[in-house]
Design an enzyme around this catalytic site. Structure first.
Site, PDB file in Angstrom:
ATOM      1  N   LYS A   1     -54.458 -46.072  21.779  1.00 21.24           N
ATOM      2  CA  LYS A   1     -53.570 -45.732  22.884  1.00 21.24           C
ATOM      3  C   LYS A   1     -53.853 -44.305  23.328  1.00 21.24           C
ATOM      4  CE  LYS A   1     -51.300 -42.724  21.826  1.00 21.24           C
ATOM      5  NZ  LYS A   1     -51.588 -41.335  21.341  1.00 21.24           N
TER       6      LYS A   1
ATOM      7  N   TYR B   1     -45.365 -43.647  23.664  1.00 21.03           N
ATOM      8  CA  TYR B   1     -44.502 -44.203  22.608  1.00 21.03           C
ATOM      9  C   TYR B   1     -43.067 -44.355  23.106  1.00 21.03           C
ATOM     10  CZ  TYR B   1     -48.201 -43.262  19.215  1.00 21.03           C
ATOM     11  OH  TYR B   1     -49.385 -43.252  18.515  1.00 21.03           O
TER      12      TYR B   1
HETATM   13  P1  NDP Z   1     -60.055 -36.280  17.488  1.00 24.49           P
HETATM   14  O1  NDP Z   1     -60.376 -35.204  18.454  1.00 24.49           O
HETATM   15  O2  NDP Z   1     -59.581 -35.886  16.151  1.00 24.49           O
HETATM   16  O3  NDP Z   1     -61.317 -37.227  17.296  1.00 24.49           O
HETATM   17  C1  NDP Z   1     -62.014 -37.783  18.370  1.00 24.49           C
HETATM   18  C2  NDP Z   1     -63.426 -38.096  17.937  1.00 24.49           C
HETATM   19  O4  NDP Z   1     -64.089 -38.698  19.035  1.00 24.49           O
HETATM   20  C3  NDP Z   1     -64.263 -36.877  17.582  1.00 24.49           C
HETATM   21  O5  NDP Z   1     -64.111 -36.456  16.253  1.00 24.49           O
HETATM   22  C4  NDP Z   1     -65.665 -37.373  17.845  1.00 24.49           C
HETATM   23  O6  NDP Z   1     -66.095 -38.146  16.737  1.00 24.49           O
HETATM   24  C5  NDP Z   1     -65.472 -38.367  18.986  1.00 24.49           C
HETATM   25  N1  NDP Z   1     -65.908 -37.843  20.291  1.00 24.49           N
HETATM   26  C6  NDP Z   1     -66.878 -38.388  21.063  1.00 24.49           C
HETATM   27  N2  NDP Z   1     -67.035 -37.706  22.199  1.00 24.49           N
HETATM   28  C7  NDP Z   1     -66.160 -36.682  22.150  1.00 24.49           C
HETATM   29  C8  NDP Z   1     -65.881 -35.601  23.039  1.00 24.49           C
HETATM   30  N3  NDP Z   1     -66.506 -35.468  24.220  1.00 24.49           N
HETATM   31  N4  NDP Z   1     -64.923 -34.722  22.677  1.00 24.49           N
HETATM   32  C9  NDP Z   1     -64.267 -34.845  21.510  1.00 24.49           C
HETATM   33  N5  NDP Z   1     -64.499 -35.855  20.636  1.00 24.49           N
HETATM   34  C10 NDP Z   1     -65.443 -36.762  20.935  1.00 24.49           C
HETATM   35  O7  NDP Z   1     -58.989 -37.234  18.198  1.00 24.49           O
HETATM   36  P2  NDP Z   1     -57.953 -38.219  17.518  1.00 24.49           P
HETATM   37  O8  NDP Z   1     -58.570 -38.899  16.373  1.00 24.49           O
HETATM   38  O9  NDP Z   1     -56.677 -37.514  17.303  1.00 24.49           O
HETATM   39  O10 NDP Z   1     -57.684 -39.255  18.723  1.00 24.49           O
HETATM   40  C11 NDP Z   1     -58.618 -40.259  19.056  1.00 24.49           C
HETATM   41  C12 NDP Z   1     -57.885 -41.410  19.764  1.00 24.49           C
HETATM   42  O11 NDP Z   1     -56.928 -41.941  18.875  1.00 24.49           O
HETATM   43  C13 NDP Z   1     -57.124 -41.015  21.014  1.00 24.49           C
HETATM   44  O12 NDP Z   1     -57.175 -42.058  21.925  1.00 24.49           O
HETATM   45  C14 NDP Z   1     -55.702 -40.813  20.511  1.00 24.49           C
HETATM   46  O13 NDP Z   1     -54.721 -41.005  21.519  1.00 24.49           O
HETATM   47  C15 NDP Z   1     -55.631 -41.910  19.467  1.00 24.49           C
HETATM   48  N6  NDP Z   1     -54.650 -41.608  18.423  1.00 24.49           N
HETATM   49  C16 NDP Z   1     -53.757 -42.581  18.103  1.00 24.49           C
HETATM   50  C17 NDP Z   1     -52.822 -42.354  17.140  1.00 24.49           C
HETATM   51  C18 NDP Z   1     -51.864 -43.437  16.785  1.00 24.49           C
HETATM   52  O14 NDP Z   1     -50.913 -43.166  16.055  1.00 24.49           O
HETATM   53  N7  NDP Z   1     -52.065 -44.661  17.234  1.00 24.49           N
HETATM   54  C19 NDP Z   1     -52.713 -41.074  16.448  1.00 24.49           C
HETATM   55  C20 NDP Z   1     -53.745 -40.136  16.816  1.00 24.49           C
HETATM   56  C21 NDP Z   1     -54.661 -40.413  17.791  1.00 24.49           C
HETATM   57  P3  NDP Z   1     -67.615 -38.109  16.202  1.00 24.49           P
HETATM   58  O15 NDP Z   1     -67.834 -36.683  15.768  1.00 24.49           O
HETATM   59  O16 NDP Z   1     -67.599 -39.074  15.093  1.00 24.49           O
HETATM   60  O17 NDP Z   1     -68.487 -38.513  17.347  1.00 24.49           O
END
Ligand code: NDP
Length: 361
Positions: free
Chosen positions: A132, A218
């Site tokens: 989401k 949410y």
């Molecule tokens: P993070 O920033 O912690 O992680 C995102 C990951 O995406 C990065 O670590 C990287 O992984 C990859 N990535 C690829 N391209 C990019 C870019 N241009 N910029 C930054 N990151 C990039 O985010 P979150 O994990 O917090 O969030 C990710 C998704 O999950 C979102 O959609 C968020 O809304 C959702 N979310 C949902 C939650 C829930 O409770 N359902 C809770 C938290 C987040 P890599 O290094 O492996 O390529």
């Protein structure tokens, strides 16, 4: 007899070694007991919640990863026993199509990338869970739904709270009108942003929006699943206390949702307030969650007293349910269409802020 005992012991040993080996052992009958999930984007949510949850799931396991950060490959491979052949980056992603270990692709990327990777996953012939908010626009949500339909693959959104007992109770109390007609809902979700000035969540081209897209969904969901209705009108206004930080995206939004039954929801989404509740006023009594949307520590009460349900691993329950839907060819209770409905409300809220008027959803 000895041979059978030997095979059984081998299976038990394999199960103790790793989730991958355990899944392999369960495949020996030719039918997969556990479906393989590949996480795409190994950031905070994938590493802190989803991967650990996949050690607890009964119907799926972490079989692969997709990352743009080479340094994460070995760390994850070692920690979760992921074979090299199941590790991809964003360029090699489409080759997943020929990997039988991966049944489901779970997209955990910045929001603006959800559409591209959902469509690529569907084209690779895999079922999809997308985090989401589903995408940055209604139009993108529609394209994602179409792509999965065309590929005949299930699409689900990471709405973990539909599997969480306290929120399920709110759905039951509201939708079954246990305390009579619903009058007012107070739904709010937010946290106080720290000092990070470079996060993708601050960039419109990656996040699509700010607190509303990230936290507000949410609260919108809460109002929608308590009423079981779709809002018809919204009115909203925006507030910025740290405009230097929130240059591109919204910080705090106050919104009002009007439902067909006459129930009104007052919502807040914020990157500047620690708020987390879902409160309902009904004709014959009030009920609420005071900790509504977190991963755990849920708390709530009704006119009958404090709610008392088990605190569960929401992500494990969500992924297990999806794996069962895939295995049994059943629809998911949190489909792409649900994400689309939320985005319709989000877009109407942004329209109302721009117009200063009440807007239809
Ligand atoms: P993070 O920033 O912690 O992680 C995102 C990951 O995406 C990065 O670590 C990287 O992984 C990859 N990535 C690829 N391209 C990019 C870019 N241009 N910029 C930054 N990151 C990039 O985010 P979150 O994990 O917090 O969030 C990710 C998704 O999950 C979102 O959609 C968020 O809304 C959702 N979310 C949902 C939650 C829930 O409770 N359902 C809770 C938290 C987040 P890599 O290094 O492996 O390529």
């Amino acid at each position: 007899m000895l041979r059978r005992q030997f095979i059984r012991n081998m299976s038990l040993t394999a199960a103790a070694i790793s989730p991958a080996a355990s899944a392999l052992a369960s495949c020996s009958s030719g039918k997969k007991d556990k479906l393989g999930i590949a996480l795409v984007g190994l950031g905070g949510y994938a590493s802190g919640q989803l991967a650990p949850a996949l050690l607890e799931t009964k119907h799926c396991y972490l079989s692969g990863i997709v990352t743009g950060t080479p340094a994460k490959e070995k760390i994850w491979a070692d920690k979760y026993s992921i074979p090299k052949k199941n590790i991809y980056n964003y360029d090699t992603f489409d080759k997943i199509s020929s990997n039988p270990d991966i049944d489901i692709i779970y997209i955990v990327l910045p929001v603006a990338l959800h559409k591209e990777f959902t469509i690529r996953a569907a084209k690779a012939g895999k079922h999809v869970i997308c985090e989401k908010p589903m995408a940055v626009s209604v139009a993108d949500c529609q394209e994602m739904i179409s792509a999965c339909k065309q590929a005949d693959k299930l699409l689900s959104i990471g709405y973990r709270l539909h599997f969480e007992p306290y929120n399920q109770e709110m759905m039951r109390l509201g939708q079954q009108k246990v305390y009579g007609a619903l009058k007012e809902i107070d739904c709010a979700n937010g946290y106080t942003w720290g000092n990070n000035t470079t996060a993708w969540r601050l960039k419109k081209n990656l996040a699509g929006g700010g607190g509303l897209m990230d936290m507000g969904v949410y609260a919108i969901q809460g109002a929608r699943y308590v009423t079981g209705e779709e809002p018809v009108f919204v009115t909203a206004r925006e507030e910025k206390k740290r405009p230097e930080l929130f240059k591109e995206v919204d910080e705090t939004i106050y919104f009002t949702l009007e439902f067909p039954s006459g129930c009104i929801a007052q919502g807040i989404s914020s990157y500047n307030m620690n708020i987390n509740h879902l409160k309902v006023k009904a004709a014959k009594g009030d009920f609420e969650l005071s900790e509504a949307y977190r991963y755990g520590g849920m708390a709530g009460k009704t006119p009958a007293g404090q709610m008392n349900f088990p605190q569960i691993n929401q992500q494990a329950a969500q992924m297990d349910d999806f794996a069962l839907c895939v295995k049994n060819g059943k629809p998911t209770r949190v489909p792409g269409e649900m994400g689309l409905k939320d985005m319709k409300v989000v877009e109407a809220i942004y329209r109302s802020i721009a117009s200063g008027k009440k807007e239809p959803v």
